[in-house]
Design a protein around this motif. Structure first.
Motif, PDB file in Angstrom:
ATOM      1  N   ALA A  84      41.489  31.081  43.655  1.00 20.99           N
ATOM      2  CA  ALA A  84      40.950  30.659  44.954  1.00 20.99           C
ATOM      3  C   ALA A  84      40.476  31.876  45.737  1.00 20.99           C
ATOM      4  O   ALA A  84      41.132  32.914  45.764  1.00 20.99           O
ATOM      5  CB  ALA A  84      42.020  29.909  45.741  1.00 20.99           C
ATOM      6  N   ARG A  85      39.313  31.724  46.381  1.00 17.83           N
ATOM      7  CA  ARG A  85      38.747  32.808  47.193  1.00 17.83           C
ATOM      8  C   ARG A  85      38.148  32.287  48.499  1.00 17.83           C
ATOM      9  O   ARG A  85      37.544  33.048  49.248  1.00 17.83           O
ATOM     10  CB  ARG A  85      37.648  33.539  46.408  1.00 17.83           C
ATOM     11  CG  ARG A  85      38.123  34.140  45.095  1.00 17.83           C
ATOM     12  CD  ARG A  85      36.973  34.812  44.333  1.00 17.83           C
ATOM     13  NE  ARG A  85      37.468  35.385  43.093  1.00 17.83           N
ATOM     14  CZ  ARG A  85      37.537  34.759  41.936  1.00 17.83           C
ATOM     15  NH1 ARG A  85      37.142  33.490  41.853  1.00 17.83           N
ATOM     16  NH2 ARG A  85      38.007  35.362  40.865  1.00 17.83           N
ATOM     17  N   PHE A  86      38.311  31.005  48.775  1.00 17.05           N
ATOM     18  CA  PHE A  86      37.525  30.388  49.844  1.00 17.05           C
ATOM     19  C   PHE A  86      37.813  30.967  51.223  1.00 17.05           C
ATOM     20  O   PHE A  86      36.897  31.061  52.051  1.00 17.05           O
ATOM     21  CB  PHE A  86      37.708  28.866  49.844  1.00 17.05           C
ATOM     22  CG  PHE A  86      39.113  28.387  50.086  1.00 17.05           C
ATOM     23  CD1 PHE A  86      39.568  28.139  51.371  1.00 17.05           C
ATOM     24  CD2 PHE A  86      39.978  28.174  49.030  1.00 17.05           C
ATOM     25  CE1 PHE A  86      40.865  27.692  51.595  1.00 17.05           C
ATOM     26  CE2 PHE A  86      41.270  27.720  49.238  1.00 17.05           C
ATOM     27  CZ  PHE A  86      41.712  27.486  50.528  1.00 17.05           C
ATOM     28  N   VAL A  87      39.053  31.378  51.494  1.00 14.12           N
ATOM     29  CA  VAL A  87      39.345  31.976  52.803  1.00 14.12           C
ATOM     30  C   VAL A  87      38.612  33.304  52.942  1.00 14.12           C
ATOM     31  O   VAL A  87      37.981  33.586  53.979  1.00 14.12           O
ATOM     32  CB  VAL A  87      40.865  32.158  53.003  1.00 14.12           C
ATOM     33  CG1 VAL A  87      41.142  32.981  54.265  1.00 14.12           C
ATOM     34  CG2 VAL A  87      41.553  30.804  53.101  1.00 14.12           C
ATOM     35  N   PHE A  88      38.641  34.115  51.900  1.00  9.66           N
ATOM     36  CA  PHE A  88      37.976  35.416  51.951  1.00  9.66           C
ATOM     37  C   PHE A  88      36.458  35.271  51.887  1.00  9.66           C
ATOM     38  O   PHE A  88      35.732  36.059  52.506  1.00  9.66           O
ATOM     39  CB  PHE A  88      38.500  36.329  50.840  1.00  9.66           C
ATOM     40  CG  PHE A  88      39.812  36.956  51.189  1.00  9.66           C
ATOM     41  CD1 PHE A  88      39.877  38.226  51.737  1.00  9.66           C
ATOM     42  CD2 PHE A  88      41.001  36.259  51.012  1.00  9.66           C
ATOM     43  CE1 PHE A  88      41.082  38.803  52.091  1.00  9.66           C
ATOM     44  CE2 PHE A  88      42.214  36.820  51.358  1.00  9.66           C
ATOM     45  CZ  PHE A  88      42.258  38.095  51.908  1.00  9.66           C
ATOM     46  N   ASP A  89      35.968  34.275  51.155  1.00  9.35           N
ATOM     47  CA  ASP A  89      34.526  34.017  51.163  1.00  9.35           C
ATOM     48  C   ASP A  89      34.050  33.761  52.590  1.00  9.35           C
ATOM     49  O   ASP A  89      33.005  34.271  53.019  1.00  9.35           O
ATOM     50  CB  ASP A  89      34.191  32.805  50.293  1.00  9.35           C
ATOM     51  CG  ASP A  89      34.316  33.095  48.801  1.00  9.35           C
ATOM     52  OD1 ASP A  89      34.375  34.277  48.421  1.00  9.35           O
ATOM     53  OD2 ASP A  89      34.357  32.121  48.022  1.00  9.35           O
ATOM     54  N   ILE A 125      39.407  47.118  54.787  1.00  2.80           N
ATOM     55  CA  ILE A 125      40.846  47.035  54.540  1.00  2.80           C
ATOM     56  C   ILE A 125      41.198  45.615  54.103  1.00  2.80           C
ATOM     57  O   ILE A 125      40.889  44.650  54.798  1.00  2.80           O
ATOM     58  CB  ILE A 125      41.658  47.385  55.805  1.00  2.80           C
ATOM     59  CG1 ILE A 125      41.202  48.714  56.401  1.00  2.80           C
ATOM     60  CG2 ILE A 125      43.157  47.437  55.492  1.00  2.80           C
ATOM     61  CD1 ILE A 125      41.783  48.995  57.779  1.00  2.80           C
ATOM     62  N   GLY A 126      41.821  45.491  52.935  1.00  2.00           N
ATOM     63  CA  GLY A 126      42.460  44.242  52.566  1.00  2.00           C
ATOM     64  C   GLY A 126      41.649  43.221  51.800  1.00  2.00           C
ATOM     65  O   GLY A 126      42.119  42.106  51.595  1.00  2.00           O
ATOM     66  N   ASP A 127      40.441  43.545  51.357  1.00  2.00           N
ATOM     67  CA  ASP A 127      39.638  42.553  50.636  1.00  2.00           C
ATOM     68  C   ASP A 127      40.122  42.434  49.198  1.00  2.00           C
ATOM     69  O   ASP A 127      39.695  43.179  48.322  1.00  2.00           O
ATOM     70  CB  ASP A 127      38.158  42.927  50.669  1.00  2.00           C
ATOM     71  CG  ASP A 127      37.298  41.928  49.899  1.00  2.00           C
ATOM     72  OD1 ASP A 127      37.785  40.819  49.622  1.00  2.00           O
ATOM     73  OD2 ASP A 127      36.150  42.269  49.574  1.00  2.00           O
ATOM     74  N   VAL A 128      40.993  41.480  48.932  1.00  2.00           N
ATOM     75  CA  VAL A 128      41.543  41.326  47.581  1.00  2.00           C
ATOM     76  C   VAL A 128      40.501  40.840  46.585  1.00  2.00           C
ATOM     77  O   VAL A 128      40.670  41.007  45.381  1.00  2.00           O
ATOM     78  CB  VAL A 128      42.764  40.371  47.566  1.00  2.00           C
ATOM     79  CG1 VAL A 128      43.912  40.942  48.370  1.00  2.00           C
ATOM     80  CG2 VAL A 128      42.390  38.982  48.063  1.00  2.00           C
ATOM     81  N   ARG A 188      48.853  32.095  47.087  1.00  2.00           N
ATOM     82  CA  ARG A 188      49.210  33.269  46.300  1.00  2.00           C
ATOM     83  C   ARG A 188      47.975  33.994  45.778  1.00  2.00           C
ATOM     84  O   ARG A 188      47.927  35.229  45.758  1.00  2.00           O
ATOM     85  CB  ARG A 188      50.132  32.852  45.147  1.00  2.00           C
ATOM     86  CG  ARG A 188      51.516  32.425  45.617  1.00  2.00           C
ATOM     87  CD  ARG A 188      52.337  31.840  44.487  1.00  2.00           C
ATOM     88  NE  ARG A 188      53.702  31.532  44.921  1.00  2.00           N
ATOM     89  CZ  ARG A 188      54.557  30.800  44.234  1.00  2.00           C
ATOM     90  NH1 ARG A 188      54.189  30.265  43.060  1.00  2.00           N
ATOM     91  NH2 ARG A 188      55.778  30.581  44.710  1.00  2.00           N
ATOM     92  N   ASP A 189      46.980  33.237  45.347  1.00  2.00           N
ATOM     93  CA  ASP A 189      45.740  33.851  44.857  1.00  2.00           C
ATOM     94  C   ASP A 189      45.125  34.772  45.900  1.00  2.00           C
ATOM     95  O   ASP A 189      44.562  35.827  45.564  1.00  2.00           O
ATOM     96  CB  ASP A 189      44.711  32.775  44.511  1.00  2.00           C
ATOM     97  CG  ASP A 189      45.006  32.041  43.211  1.00  2.00           C
ATOM     98  OD1 ASP A 189      45.885  32.489  42.454  1.00  2.00           O
ATOM     99  OD2 ASP A 189      44.346  31.006  42.958  1.00  2.00           O
ATOM    100  N   GLN A 190      45.217  34.380  47.161  1.00  2.00           N
ATOM    101  CA  GLN A 190      44.520  35.097  48.220  1.00  2.00           C
ATOM    102  C   GLN A 190      45.435  36.016  49.039  1.00  2.00           C
ATOM    103  O   GLN A 190      45.029  36.537  50.083  1.00  2.00           O
ATOM    104  CB  GLN A 190      43.826  34.082  49.133  1.00  2.00           C
ATOM    105  CG  GLN A 190      42.787  33.260  48.371  1.00  2.00           C
ATOM    106  CD  GLN A 190      42.176  32.160  49.212  1.00  2.00           C
ATOM    107  OE1 GLN A 190      41.116  32.341  49.822  1.00  2.00           O
ATOM    108  NE2 GLN A 190      42.835  31.022  49.261  1.00  2.00           N
ATOM    109  N   GLY A 191      46.664  36.206  48.558  1.00  2.00           N
ATOM    110  CA  GLY A 191      47.582  37.088  49.268  1.00  2.00           C
ATOM    111  C   GLY A 191      47.957  36.550  50.622  1.00  2.00           C
ATOM    112  O   GLY A 191      48.067  37.305  51.597  1.00  2.00           O
ATOM    113  N   LEU A 192      48.210  35.236  50.708  1.00  2.00           N
ATOM    114  CA  LEU A 192      48.523  34.600  51.987  1.00  2.00           C
ATOM    115  C   LEU A 192      49.913  33.977  51.998  1.00  2.00           C
ATOM    116  O   LEU A 192      50.248  33.231  52.922  1.00  2.00           O
ATOM    117  CB  LEU A 192      47.468  33.528  52.304  1.00  2.00           C
ATOM    118  CG  LEU A 192      46.019  34.017  52.357  1.00  2.00           C
ATOM    119  CD1 LEU A 192      45.068  32.846  52.546  1.00  2.00           C
ATOM    120  CD2 LEU A 192      45.829  35.057  53.449  1.00  2.00           C
ATOM    121  N   ALA A 193      50.715  34.269  50.989  1.00  2.00           N
ATOM    122  CA  ALA A 193      52.062  33.708  50.918  1.00  2.00           C
ATOM    123  C   ALA A 193      53.014  34.491  51.822  1.00  2.00           C
ATOM    124  O   ALA A 193      52.674  35.545  52.360  1.00  2.00           O
ATOM    125  CB  ALA A 193      52.558  33.715  49.478  1.00  2.00           C
TER     126      ALA A 193
END
Length: 254
Positions: A36-41, A64-67, A204-209
């Motif tokens: 999943a990448r939709f939040v960062f997209d 900073i922080g673009d996973v 978890r995919d987007q480092g939001l856990a």
């Protein structure tokens, strides 16, 4: 006018070690093309739109922080000189090692213990006339998951989801940090889920856990069963549950 230090006590809400570990796990999970990448997209699209709207000219830029790793090559293709950093290599709660024309923070600002101090350091990291854009999750995020974990925990509840920032608080923090001018906007993303496990995986995919300093106990099998049961009443006519992500955009100029 002489600028004095901002005095405040720093709460212990988040674990820096868990924050770094979460970031590394997300980087690894992003290696899967189906991650999943939709939040960062959405965050990246908003940053680029703001650059276009303000007619930002190429200059030294810190991301900073673009996973997902998508923003750096896009900016370089536009002629920007770009450095990339994560919480493993840059402590946002300390002075930055150099200054930049632009400082861009994706998905990390809302997990800092010393957010007022971090915003001051970000402003000090800007060249004269420089611009900071920070994108993070806001107070309207994950209402469905909040309900589910309350059901799962039963009578004895635990703090499992981060405290979150709303627009007025973010605007106040930006003013307090001393930006010459600042704008705080918010927008809402909605995602549809047929399974609770998919929602957890997307976080978890987007480092939001979760990375709370006082980590709650892991779900037992009975607790997980209760969580899944709590997910069922939230289903809509098509059998899916709508989850909400509020994105805050904090823009400030030195």
């Amino acid at each position: 006018m002489t600028e004095g230090p901002i005095e405040h006590s720093v709460p212990r809400i988040f674990s820096p070690a868990r924050r770094r570990a979460r970031y590394h796990r997300a980087l690894a999970r992003q290696g899967d093309q189906d991650a999943a990448r939709f939040v960062f997209d959405d965050m990246i699209e908003d940053v680029l739109e703001r650059f276009d709207f303000t007619r930002a000219e190429p200059g030294s830029t810190l991301v900073i922080g673009d996973v997902t790793g998508q923003l750096v090559p896009e900016l370089r293709s536009r002629g920007f000189e770009v450095e990339s950093a994560g919480p493993d290599g840059l402590d946002e709660e300390q002075p930055f090692p150099r200054t930049y024309r632009y400082v861009l923070n994706l998905g990390l600002l809302d997990t800092l213990n010393d957010l007022p101090g971090a915003l001051v350091h970000a402003r000090h990291a800007l060249e004269p006339g420089g611009m900071m854009i920070a994108q993070c999750l806001g107070a309207g995020t994950l209402p469905a998951l909040r309900q589910v974990v309350q059901v799962a925990d039963g009578a004895r509840t635990y703090a499992r989801i981060h405290p979150q920032i709303d627009r007025p608080a973010a605007s106040g923090l930006m003013s307090r940090a001393g930006f010459a001018k600042q704008v705080v906007d918010s927008r809402v993303l909605r995602a549809r889920y047929g399974e609770l496990g998919r929602l957890i995986a997307d976080l978890r995919d987007q480092g939001l856990a979760g990375i709370l300093a006082d980590a709650p106990p892991a779900f037992t099998r009975p607790a997980w069963a209760r969580a899944q049961a709590g997910f069922e009443p939230l289903r809509e006519e098509d059998g899916k549950v709508t989850e909400t992500f509020e994105i805050l955009s904090l823009t400030g100029w030195s």
